[in-house]
Design an enzyme around this catalytic site. Structure first.
Site, PDB file in Angstrom:
ATOM      1  N   LYS A 291      40.628  25.089  54.888  1.00  0.00           N
ATOM      2  CA  LYS A 291      40.110  24.872  56.405  1.00  0.00           C
ATOM      3  C   LYS A 291      40.617  23.585  57.035  1.00  0.00           C
ATOM      4  CE  LYS A 291      36.117  26.655  56.974  1.00  0.00           C
ATOM      5  NZ  LYS A 291      34.593  26.867  56.918  1.00  0.00           N
TER       6      LYS A 291
ATOM      7  N   ARG B 232      31.088  21.704  57.238  1.00  0.00           N
ATOM      8  CA  ARG B 232      31.209  22.937  56.609  1.00  0.00           C
ATOM      9  C   ARG B 232      32.040  22.658  55.469  1.00  0.00           C
ATOM     10  NH1 ARG B 232      32.210  24.615  62.117  1.00  0.00           N
ATOM     11  NH2 ARG B 232      31.240  26.769  62.447  1.00  0.00           N
TER      12      ARG B 232
ATOM     13  N   GLY C 289      31.838  32.598  52.428  1.00  0.00           N
ATOM     14  CA  GLY C 289      30.436  32.788  52.192  1.00  0.00           C
ATOM     15  C   GLY C 289      29.858  32.133  51.090  1.00  0.00           C
TER      16      GLY C 289
ATOM     17  N   MET D 289      30.189  28.936  49.850  1.00  0.00           N
ATOM     18  CA  MET D 289      29.567  27.744  49.904  1.00  0.00           C
ATOM     19  C   MET D 289      28.966  27.368  51.514  1.00  0.00           C
ATOM     20  SD  MET D 289      32.403  25.475  47.937  1.00  0.00           S
ATOM     21  CE  MET D 289      33.789  26.213  48.885  1.00  0.00           C
TER      22      MET D 289
ATOM     23  N   ARG E  76      43.066  30.904  58.937  1.00  0.00           N
ATOM     24  CA  ARG E  76      43.311  30.896  57.707  1.00  0.00           C
ATOM     25  C   ARG E  76      44.089  32.167  57.568  1.00  0.00           C
ATOM     26  NH1 ARG E  76      37.094  31.810  55.388  1.00  0.00           N
ATOM     27  NH2 ARG E  76      36.778  33.707  56.358  1.00  0.00           N
TER      28      ARG E  76
ATOM     29  N   HIS F   4      29.790  39.415  56.504  1.00  0.00           N
ATOM     30  CA  HIS F   4      29.932  38.958  55.140  1.00  0.00           C
ATOM     31  C   HIS F   4      30.280  40.098  54.274  1.00  0.00           C
ATOM     32  CE1 HIS F   4      28.453  38.123  51.070  1.00  0.00           C
ATOM     33  NE2 HIS F   4      28.861  37.173  51.245  1.00  0.00           N
TER      34      HIS F   4
ATOM     35  N   SER G 235      59.082  43.577  18.772  1.00  0.00           N
ATOM     36  CA  SER G 235      57.941  43.749  20.054  1.00  0.00           C
ATOM     37  C   SER G 235      56.639  42.957  19.526  1.00  0.00           C
ATOM     38  CB  SER G 235      57.563  45.347  20.227  1.00  0.00           C
ATOM     39  OG  SER G 235      56.635  45.403  20.964  1.00  0.00           O
TER      40      SER G 235
ATOM     41  N   CYS H 158      53.898  44.406  23.816  1.00  0.00           N
ATOM     42  CA  CYS H 158      53.469  45.459  24.157  1.00  0.00           C
ATOM     43  C   CYS H 158      51.842  45.662  24.118  1.00  0.00           C
ATOM     44  CB  CYS H 158      53.912  46.670  23.056  1.00  0.00           C
ATOM     45  SG  CYS H 158      53.595  46.222  21.404  1.00  0.00           S
TER      46      CYS H 158
ATOM     47  N   TYR I  82      61.908  42.990  28.068  1.00  0.00           N
ATOM     48  CA  TYR I  82      60.927  44.007  28.560  1.00  0.00           C
ATOM     49  C   TYR I  82      59.544  43.431  28.316  1.00  0.00           C
ATOM     50  CZ  TYR I  82      60.056  46.334  24.184  1.00  0.00           C
ATOM     51  OH  TYR I  82      59.877  46.509  22.994  1.00  0.00           O
TER      52      TYR I  82
END
Length: 910
Positions: free
Chosen positions: A32, A103, A112, A114, A376, A490, A798, A865, A885
């Site tokens: 912000k 704020r 919402g 804080m 934002r 909200h 693997s 895997c 992979y």
């Protein structure tokens, strides 16, 4: 932490087209604060103010209040003077007062989570001066009662702590509304508002034992400390854990001159989005309220109106409001204040082009002047995320690499959720209509309180409106339904961030918390009743509605194609059935990285033969039982090979200990004894013999194949025969046979010998051959240490990170639930190592195993895997380790593909 020197900058000013910071400083100024500075510098009308850095919050948490306020005092006083100079007002002055807002602002958006305080600086004398200056008594006293209510809740701790607590301020207001027979806050008279102020102050004195603070500077420091404290509030902590944000980031504090949307019919406030946050459609949209302050819009206390005429017409269609009635009673901002709308439209266009992303903006109109309070990058659903990224790419605002980096891989999961079956929807009974705040399909049982969201397996959290305290329940629920609030409430904003289905502003709903009932058109629904939500249309439906698998959008397919352009590490899938294999291939899997053969043995017709094999006392008896299993296993492999025609398939030989296959209940033991024509005691003895004190470290994996080689022989034969059978049909099979749980080189050599000898026998019988590989799963720490030796014989590695994590930590995954939550809460661990790969410990074993294996065999194929194969940060680690992979569950394949492409882009930009 040592005390920082006073020369460190902790306060950054902005306003009047100048700023100390910019949008690149989000870590220091919070999102912000950084964006306020950026907007001010590029000429957007931003109320002047200053930002106290996130570092000051960290100092506060470590050094305490007294030390930090000493650091801040002089700079804050000078920054207030700067606001006074720009606004031509004075903080605390009784005749020409400056009021401010305080704020929070973390480096990431936490809507919402804080706290905020508006109208700070008012007291019994200042309010009179404000009324005289503006000539608007109602505005002044309305601002004062709002200030006491917010300050009392945020700073003085007067917020309700549970659903059973009563908000003292709301209770006072509701009592006055009943007495005056009115419904809305805007219907309070000036005298009503004065009465509320004094009643509110009495409530503060009764609850806290102290008078409400009248000194503006005391008010300011109290609010600053309260915002710092809110970083460690319950809902902020939960939100951080939910999103994986570190606790040491801290929050900035943003202090700005107040501008007022509650000064009358020529004033208002709203929230808008440069694109649709639910669908990604390139349409400016949002909501506003006349004669209101910003918190009124997001709190959902009043259902707001739409900003654009198009949006207003869409809303009227959903709400079943006639066009003539809409234009008169629910006009859009575009219709009501065309000049303000035109200016707002220009700013939203400028900001999106500046940030190259969809913006979520807050604005206030004060007596005909437009102010932008915040911008934002907007929270969005998974579908909107993909569409916006691909649309911005087509528009030339971002390039291909940036389009991929804009994707949060885990949010793609939302696109793969089931949707309502159109046939079932046609037959559904729609009981009410609300606003489609967050798309998706949700079916569940009604609950009315957030802390009861666990009450049923599938729940729909049904509220008059939600608040930040409801966060955990919202996260647990399948869907969210509110009677009040709009598309920027909200509930709507948080639900979209979670990818949760949400319908808001369903005004036809009558919710009775006390009796736990929902009434629509005289029909009553109770807690536990089933309802369904269509978050794409706003339809609220009675009962359950059938779902189907989703069809993926064109933008999604375009995104997946883009991943292939940049990714060099392939993504395979973990699949045990042809159905899963086909699903994964449709999602772009380049093969199978893990097929677990034990899962194939638990079906009714197979478990019997498996148990006969286990109970056999001789090799001959075991082979006879395995002969029954051979055609079944071969058929399984044929189905999987066919689904993966031309792609590699890694098949893990039998891994679990044999005791998992035998019956442990007396009734099933007796049934097995009868089937095999042996005594019950023989079955019991075998079960007892197979019992192990620590099965995970016992007779399983390659140990099983080396003591019962006939098992490895049967499985190898089934694999090779399946591949040869399909070859005759023109289907290409690429089996990779994987030996599990190897800890020594000789264990692997023994198994490899059995596999290759068996394969050669089958080749002779068929008079044909196929190519195949023999490798191992590295899941024991010793295997990673001995990888150079094992690689002399193995064709591939693997990494089985599930067991490797268990053995490296010494944690049993089945029992870790008893202590892991406490470890995470206390910060002993920052993440669950079974969900996110432990790169510092387990990861080093993986790196070592890969490096040592390739020191012997440079072209050694290496993959992963374990469950970590679909977790984005773990995928990036695998890429940086040089793996060929990763393999994951079918429905996480798209997530891993994006993560793999992002890893390649990030590595290339270093």
């Amino acid at each position: 932490m040592e005390v920082l020197e006073d020369i460190r900058t902790r306060v950054y000013r902005f306003g009047n087209k100048t700023a100390d910071g910019n949008s690149t400083m989000k870590n220091l100024l919070g999102g912000k604060g950084a964006n306020l500075a950026e907007m001010s510098a590029i000429g957007i009308p931003v109320p002047p103010g200053f930002t106290i850095s996130t570092e000051a919050c960290t100092e506060y948490n470590e050094l305490g209040e007294e030390a930090v306020l000493a650091f801040l005092k002089e700079d804050v006083e000078k920054a207030i003077e700067n606001i006074e100079d720009i606004m031509g007002t004075t903080f605390g002055d009784n005749e020409n007062p400056l009021l401010i807002s305080v704020r929070s602002g973390a480096r990431v958006s936490m809507p919402g989570m804080m706290d905020t305080v508006l109208n700070l600086g008012l007291n019994d004398e200042v309010v009179k001066g404000l009324a005289a200056k503006t000539g608007n008594d109602r505005f002044a006293w309305d601002s004062y009662r709002r200030f006491i209510q917010m300050y009392g809740g945020v700073v003085l701790g007067m917020k309700p702590e549970s659903k059973d607590d009563i908000d003292p301020f709301e209770e006072i207001m509701e009592h006055l509304k009943e007495k005056r027979e009115i419904q809305l806050d805007t219907q309070f008279t000036v005298q009503d508002l004065k009465d509320l102020v004094y009643d509110f102050k009495d409530a503060v004195k009764k609850r806290t034992g102290h008078d409400f603070p009248s000194d503006p500077w005391q008010q300011l420091w109290g609010a600053v400390i309260a915002v710092f404290n809110s970083w460690n509030g319950n809902r902020a902590i939960y939100y951080r854990k939910m999103n994986g944000y570190p606790a040491d980031w801290g929050t900035a504090v943003n202090v700005q001159a107040m501008v007022y949307g509650n000064m009358g019919e020529n004033s208002g406030t709203g929230v808008c989005f440069t694109r649709d946050a639910g669908t990604g459609e390139n349409v400016f949209n949002g909501e506003y309220l006349i004669n209101a302050q910003g918190e009124d819009v997001v709190a959902g206390v009043r259902t707001p109106q739409q900003i654009t005429k198009l949006g207003s017409e869409r809303w009227a269609e959903l709400a079943k409001v006639e066009e003539t009635d809409r234009a008169e009673n629910y006009p859009s901002l575009e219709e009501l204040m065309p000049s303000m709308y035109k200016e707002l439209f220009e700013y939203q266009n400028k900001l999106e082009n500046h940030y190259h992303d969809m913006q979520d903006m807050e604005f206030t109109i004060q007596d005909g002047k437009l102010w932008i309070l915040q911008t934002r990058n907007g929270k969005r659903t998974g579908a909107a995320m993909v569409k916006i990224a691909m649309d911005l790419l087509k528009q030339g605002l971002i390039d291909e690499k940036e389009a991929l980096l804009r994707i949060e891989p885990n949010k793609l999961d939302e696109l793969l959720h089931p949707v309502f079956d159109p046939k079932a929807i046609k037959r559904a009974h729609i009981i009410a209509q609300g606003l489609p705040a967050s798309p998706g399909a949700a079916t569940g049982q009604i609950v009315f309180f957030a802390d009861e969201a666990k009450k049923f397996r599938n729940t729909i959290l049904t509220r008059i409106e939600t608040s930040p305290e409801d966060l955990e329940g919202m996260n647990l629920a399948k869907g969210i339904l509110t009677a009040r609030g709009g598309m920027t409430s909200h509930a709507a904003v948080v639900a979209r961030g979670m990818g949760k289905c949400c319908i808001s502003g369903a005004g036809a709903l009558k919710i009775d918390y006390k009796n736990r009932t929902l009434t629509v058109d005289d029909k009553e629904y109770h807690e536990g009743d089933w309802i369904s939500l269509n978050g794409s249309t706003g339809n609220i439906i009675e009962g359950k509605v059938a779902t189907i698998e989703p069809t993926l959008s064109g933008e999604f397919a375009e995104l997946m194609k883009l991943t292939d352009k940049f990714s060099t590490m392939e993504v395979r899938t973990n699949a045990d059935t042809p159905k899963d294999a086909k699903a994964a291939r449709n999602f772009g899997a380049k093969g199978i990285g893990l097929t677990r053969t034990e899962h194939m043995f638990f079906e009714v017709d197979r478990i019997k033969a498996m148990r006969e094999m286990i109970l056999a006392d001789t090799v001959k008896g075991r082979k006879q039982a395995l002969e029954e299993l051979l055609p079944m296993q071969r058929e399984d492999f044929e189905g999987i090979f066919e689904a993966m025609d031309g792609l590699p398939v890694t098949i893990r030989l039998l891994d679990p200990p044999l005791h998992e296959f035998v019956p442990h209940q007396l009734a099933t033991q007796k049934e097995l004894a009868d089937d095999m024509h042996i005594s019950l005691s023989a079955v019991k003895n075998k079960v007892a013999e197979l019992h192990e004190f620590n099965p995970m470290l016992g007779h399983r994996g390659c140990r099983l194949g080396n003591t019962y080689p006939e098992i490895t022989e049967m499985q190898t034969r089934a694999i090779i025969e399946a591949a040869l059978n399909l070859k005759e049909k023109g289907i290409v099979s690429k089996p990779e046979i994987m030996v599990p749980l190897v800890g020594t080189m000789n264990e692997f050599i023994e198994q490899e010998t059995i596999i290759r000898e068996t394969a050669n026998k089958v080749f002779e019988e068929y008079n044909d051959t196929i190519e195949y590989l023999v490798g191992t799963m590295i899941e024991i720490p010793r295997a990673a240490l001995m990888a150079d030796k094992i690689a002399e014989y193995a064709d591939f590695f693997s990494f089985g990170t599930n067991d490797l994590t268990q053995l490296a930590f010494g944690y049993s995954r089945d029992d870790a639930g008893k202590f892991l939550p406490i470890y995470l809460e206390k910060g002993i661990l920052t993440v669950d190592p079974f969900e996110v790969l432990d790169q510092e410990g387990v990861g080093q074993l993986i790196k070592m195993g890969t490096e040592r294996g390739r020191s012997t065999k440079p072209n050694l194929k290496v993959g992963i895997c374990g469950e970590h194969g679909g977790e984005p940060s773990s995928v990036e680690f695998c890429y940086n380790t040089g793996m060929n992979y990763v393999s994951c569950s079918p429905f996480r394949v798209p997530i891993a593909r994006v993560a793999s492409a992002q890893a390649a882009i990030k590595a290339g930009s270093k």
